[in-house]
Write a protein that holds these residues in place. Sequence first.
Motif, mmCIF file in Angstrom:
data_model
loop_
_atom_site.group_PDB
_atom_site.id
_atom_site.type_symbol
_atom_site.label_atom_id
_atom_site.label_comp_id
_atom_site.label_asym_id
_atom_site.label_seq_id
_atom_site.Cartn_x
_atom_site.Cartn_y
_atom_site.Cartn_z
ATOM 1 N N GLN A 70 73.305 68.564 -3.755
ATOM 2 C CA GLN A 70 73.491 67.602 -2.658
ATOM 3 C C GLN A 70 72.266 67.565 -1.766
ATOM 4 O O GLN A 70 71.620 68.581 -1.515
ATOM 5 N N THR A 71 71.935 66.361 -1.273
ATOM 6 C CA THR A 71 70.850 66.219 -0.313
ATOM 7 C C THR A 71 71.264 65.226 0.757
ATOM 8 O O THR A 71 71.998 64.266 0.488
ATOM 9 N N VAL A 72 70.826 65.489 1.948
ATOM 10 C CA VAL A 72 71.087 64.584 3.065
ATOM 11 C C VAL A 72 69.751 64.235 3.692
ATOM 12 O O VAL A 72 69.068 65.109 4.233
ATOM 13 N N VAL A 73 69.367 62.967 3.596
ATOM 14 C CA VAL A 73 68.098 62.490 4.137
ATOM 15 C C VAL A 73 68.396 61.677 5.391
ATOM 16 O O VAL A 73 69.145 60.698 5.338
ATOM 17 N N SER A 74 67.821 62.102 6.516
ATOM 18 C CA SER A 74 68.058 61.425 7.796
ATOM 19 C C SER A 74 66.788 60.705 8.222
ATOM 20 O O SER A 74 65.731 61.313 8.337
ATOM 21 N N LEU A 75 66.933 59.414 8.464
ATOM 22 C CA LEU A 75 65.804 58.553 8.807
ATOM 23 C C LEU A 75 65.889 58.193 10.288
ATOM 24 O O LEU A 75 66.840 57.543 10.721
ATOM 25 N N LEU A 77 59.360 52.592 4.792
ATOM 26 C CA LEU A 77 60.152 51.692 5.629
ATOM 27 C C LEU A 77 59.451 51.414 6.957
ATOM 28 O O LEU A 77 58.887 52.311 7.591
ATOM 29 N N GLU A 78 59.501 50.173 7.386
ATOM 30 C CA GLU A 78 58.877 49.767 8.640
ATOM 31 C C GLU A 78 59.655 50.330 9.829
ATOM 32 O O GLU A 78 60.881 50.311 9.847
ATOM 33 N N GLY A 79 58.910 50.837 10.822
ATOM 34 C CA GLY A 79 59.538 51.351 12.039
ATOM 35 C C GLY A 79 60.061 52.757 11.935
ATOM 36 O O GLY A 79 60.725 53.246 12.857
ATOM 37 N N LEU A 80 59.769 53.441 10.816
ATOM 38 C CA LEU A 80 60.275 54.802 10.619
ATOM 39 C C LEU A 80 59.427 55.793 11.398
ATOM 40 O O LEU A 80 58.215 55.867 11.224
ATOM 41 N N ASP A 81 60.075 56.566 12.281
ATOM 42 C CA ASP A 81 59.364 57.578 13.065
ATOM 43 C C ASP A 81 59.292 58.912 12.335
ATOM 44 O O ASP A 81 58.236 59.527 12.250
ATOM 45 N N VAL A 130 69.634 56.475 10.276
ATOM 46 C CA VAL A 130 70.334 56.130 9.051
ATOM 47 C C VAL A 130 70.321 57.355 8.147
ATOM 48 O O VAL A 130 69.267 57.946 7.902
ATOM 49 N N VAL A 131 71.498 57.765 7.691
ATOM 50 C CA VAL A 131 71.639 58.959 6.866
ATOM 51 C C VAL A 131 71.970 58.553 5.435
ATOM 52 O O VAL A 131 72.884 57.757 5.203
ATOM 53 N N VAL A 132 71.217 59.102 4.487
ATOM 54 C CA VAL A 132 71.492 58.910 3.066
ATOM 55 C C VAL A 132 72.018 60.228 2.514
ATOM 56 O O VAL A 132 71.311 61.242 2.510
ATOM 57 N N THR A 188 64.891 49.833 17.466
ATOM 58 C CA THR A 188 64.987 49.205 16.155
ATOM 59 C C THR A 188 66.420 48.777 15.881
ATOM 60 O O THR A 188 67.367 49.505 16.201
ATOM 61 N N ASN A 189 66.590 47.604 15.281
ATOM 62 C CA ASN A 189 67.922 47.111 14.960
ATOM 63 C C ASN A 189 68.551 47.990 13.893
ATOM 64 O O ASN A 189 68.044 48.081 12.772
ATOM 65 N N LEU A 190 69.652 48.653 14.240
ATOM 66 C CA LEU A 190 70.267 49.625 13.343
ATOM 67 C C LEU A 190 70.870 48.946 12.112
ATOM 68 O O LEU A 190 70.744 49.453 10.988
ATOM 69 N N GLU A 191 71.502 47.812 12.299
ATOM 70 C CA GLU A 191 72.141 47.127 11.176
ATOM 71 C C GLU A 191 71.111 46.667 10.152
ATOM 72 O O GLU A 191 71.287 46.862 8.945
ATOM 73 N N GLN A 192 70.019 46.085 10.633
ATOM 74 C CA GLN A 192 68.967 45.635 9.712
ATOM 75 C C GLN A 192 68.318 46.812 8.998
ATOM 76 O O GLN A 192 68.030 46.732 7.794
ATOM 77 N N SER A 193 68.089 47.910 9.733
ATOM 78 C CA SER A 193 67.487 49.096 9.111
ATOM 79 C C SER A 193 68.397 49.658 8.026
ATOM 80 O O SER A 193 67.927 50.079 6.960
ATOM 81 N N THR A 194 69.696 49.673 8.277
ATOM 82 C CA THR A 194 70.647 50.179 7.287
ATOM 83 C C THR A 194 70.617 49.331 6.018
ATOM 84 O O THR A 194 70.637 49.865 4.898
ATOM 85 N N GLN A 195 70.547 48.032 6.170
ATOM 86 C CA GLN A 195 70.482 47.134 5.013
ATOM 87 C C GLN A 195 69.211 47.367 4.206
ATOM 88 O O GLN A 195 69.242 47.385 2.968
ATOM 89 N N LYS A 196 68.085 47.572 4.903
ATOM 90 C CA LYS A 196 66.827 47.829 4.205
ATOM 91 C C LYS A 196 66.887 49.139 3.436
ATOM 92 O O LYS A 196 66.388 49.229 2.307
ATOM 93 N N VAL A 197 67.488 50.169 4.048
ATOM 94 C CA VAL A 197 67.611 51.459 3.376
ATOM 95 C C VAL A 197 68.469 51.321 2.132
ATOM 96 O O VAL A 197 68.133 51.828 1.050
ATOM 97 N N GLU A 198 69.590 50.622 2.257
ATOM 98 C CA GLU A 198 70.497 50.452 1.119
ATOM 99 C C GLU A 198 69.818 49.703 -0.022
ATOM 100 O O GLU A 198 69.934 50.082 -1.196
#
Length: 913
Positions: A101-106, A87-91, A58-60, A112-122
């Motif tokens: 500008q900053t780009v944070v890559s998780l 965040l849970e499950g973050l490696d 997930v990229v912010v 790990t479920n990508l959709e659920q992780s994206t929602q948690k990040v948001e």
Amino acid sequence: MVKPNSSQNLRERFNPSKFAIKYPWLTVSFWLAVMVAGILAFSSLKYALFPDITFPVVVVNASAPFSTALDTEAKLTQPLEQSLQSLEGLDNIRSSTYPGQTVVSLLFAVGTNLEQSTQKVETLVKQISLPQQATFKIFPINLNESAAVSYAIESSSKNLTDLTQLTQEQILPEIAKLPGVLRVALLGTSVDSANGNGNPLAGQGATRVRFNGKDALAFQVIKRGDANTLEVVSEVENKVQQLRSKLPDITLTLAATQAEYIRNATHATIEALFEAIVLAVLVIFPFLWNWQATLISALAIPTSLLGTFIVMAIFGFNLETITLLALALVIGSIVDDAIVDVENIMRHIEDGEHPRQAALLATNEIGLTVTAATLTAVAVFLPIGLMGGVIGQFFKPFGITVSAAMLISLLIARTLSPVLSIYWLKPTSSRSDRRRGNVWAGFTQFYRDLLSWSLHHRGIVLGLAALSLLAGIALIPLVPKGFIPKLDRGEFNIVYTTPLPKNAQELEQLGGDTGTLLGENAESFVSEFAAPESSLVSPSFSALFPSQSPISYLLNNSLEVGKKLEVVVRKSPAVETVFTIAGTREGEPNKGKLYVKLKDNRAIATSDLQEQFRSSLPKLPGVSVSVEDIQFVDTGNQKPLEVALQGNDLNALSKAAQTIKERIQKEPGFADVSVTGVTDGEEAFQIERLNNQRVAYISANLGKNLSLGDATDKLVAAATDVLPAGVTLDLGGDSARSGEVFSSFGITLALSALCIVAVLVCLFRSWVDPLIICISLPLALVGAMLALVATRSDFGMISLIGFVFLLGLTNKSAILLVDCINQLRTTGLNRTEAILKAGPVRLRPIMMTTASTILGMLPLALGLGAGSELRSPMAVAIAGGLISSTLLSLIVVPVVYTILDDWFPRFENRVRS
């Protein structure tokens, strides 16, 4: 003391053969049903290169009105990192910071479920107190959503603008609606068509494309993460054929595809699988000299495979490199149980018993032995399916597939083989003549004499066993250490980066002002994971180019560099096609890639040609060029060797990184060494961070004669005496994954050994017999290591799997011997008599099972066909280990048996020796 009746009761419980023999037609009907279901299950399995593994990222992408990277880091990057690290499950959490500008890559754990992780990040980002006027966007990235196939689009009658319009209207919509297609990217579009006047389906942005030295358009098909590559490519190929007939003035040419190598690798493995079946069957007849017995034993192979296909379908596995490799390796093993049962039944028939009575006696006699041997093997492989991380996800299909095949083969040996033996094996009328003519009689007598000598010279035998173990340990440093063997795929990439303006003077030459364009070393995690909205050029800078946008300028510059590289590459007679893309990803107009496809009938290896290009490609000012392999599994990192220097002092990081780079560039075998994340001591246009610390990355490709393990050791040695205080070195890339492999397998091997002991203790109701049996395990080390050294195979993830496989096989011979000795001693024979009788009796099944397993692996060990580099090290290690463990076990195990029996007597025999 072990009493005969307790042992007999245990054997009764492990003898389902009685039921099978009592109801033969029920038994046959059951296995016919399994075969039919297996055929149906096989038809549902899909072909693939590797298991389906999700690498969720997930990229912010956040921006705020800051003029320097340092301010942006302090006020934007660090607050984001500190909040997101919970965040849970973050490696891993990596970031790239630029002015404003900053780009944070998780990077989340595999699976790990990508959709659920994206929602948690948001949700979490919205709760962070960001600076005023700060904005952010969040992008989920699934690395399984990869480019499956690309086609070049050319026309002799249309210009680029007309061709673009026709492609958008008549080609892309047809491809986009195919099943399994996530999106279709139009490559080669102009800046205007990409940014407003046109409407590419994928929004790829501005790119330039050339195919075989000519300007062209192209479309790139991105498959869904859960889609099968071969199925998607097949659908696209069929549609392209239709479009060719529909659009006769348009030429659609295959430019790049994953499918060809997948097909070649899977077909080569399947061929090895069938060859293994033939060899495993052929080796049985010379031992038994009975075609009926050979056929009964051989039937265990297809029946076990069909039953295994049912299990694979239930778990949703594919027919890919790992599962096919598991099946090919297990061919020689799944016939073992049937061989032991049928051989024992034959022996009783040769002694004059009726086939039905022979089947009942033989299965009762051998049942516990066969069950123990198979269950201990399964106990080894099941922990593989429970391993964590990337390695565990990767080899879960291997462990479950092997375990299923072995358990099914055990059930076949205990039910179907005895039933068929009753009807197909006939009493021999000339038993004595057959015995005298047995070709094994002389060899059996030689073994009995050697065994007798060994029992009287136990110290010498143990000394030789100890020396062989020490020799195996001494060979370990001689085996090259790696992660994944280098594949000769016949294709590779040449990646290049052209310079960006990095100071006021260079910027003024383009008509711009300082601080609005990023630095030269803008290779960040954004680029690795293609953040869709990342941009290297600010809107204010774009406004300074009314006639030509900066993106267009950089694209044209990148294309010119690609042309100069093309000239050299296309001169090689081994090259079939060259597919060049300038502006490989949106926001990266200064980057380009040449996909080089080699001819099938070339006279040069891929790695050798790569070395030639590294020395012959032109050295262009400010341009970095890297000749890179197609990745084994796409994890975002292109180069196998990567280390991160961590510390807070940017100048110290920069100086240390450059020093280390200069040192390893002088070492043979290192290629395309690059440093990213530092700016040569100048003002930081870009700051890289890893897990809340500033970092500089050093990466390199490796020549064919430099293993990953040796390269890592050399790099660490080069860094040891130059790292200043406050700067530490952290391994990344394949080096880190290699370390994960060895640590994971260390734990798995220990767990597997404990499982073996636990199963044996439960079955034999004693800890002495399991200890004797486990003596055979280290005896496999010398053969395995000798084989790896002789073939120069890497000691990495693939060969380690071979060692685990070997661990499950080596105890079979010892179990057969020890159990037979114990049975004979319960009848009243003294220890020496029991050993000298048990050895020759069990010699034939031991030699048969070992020979069938080794010959079954011969097609894999020979290293023929696409992907052979993956198959060969595993088979070589197993075959070498089996040879040494079997030969040594036949002598060492009986000797150890006598020593432990002296210390811990369990039988009431009057005379032990």
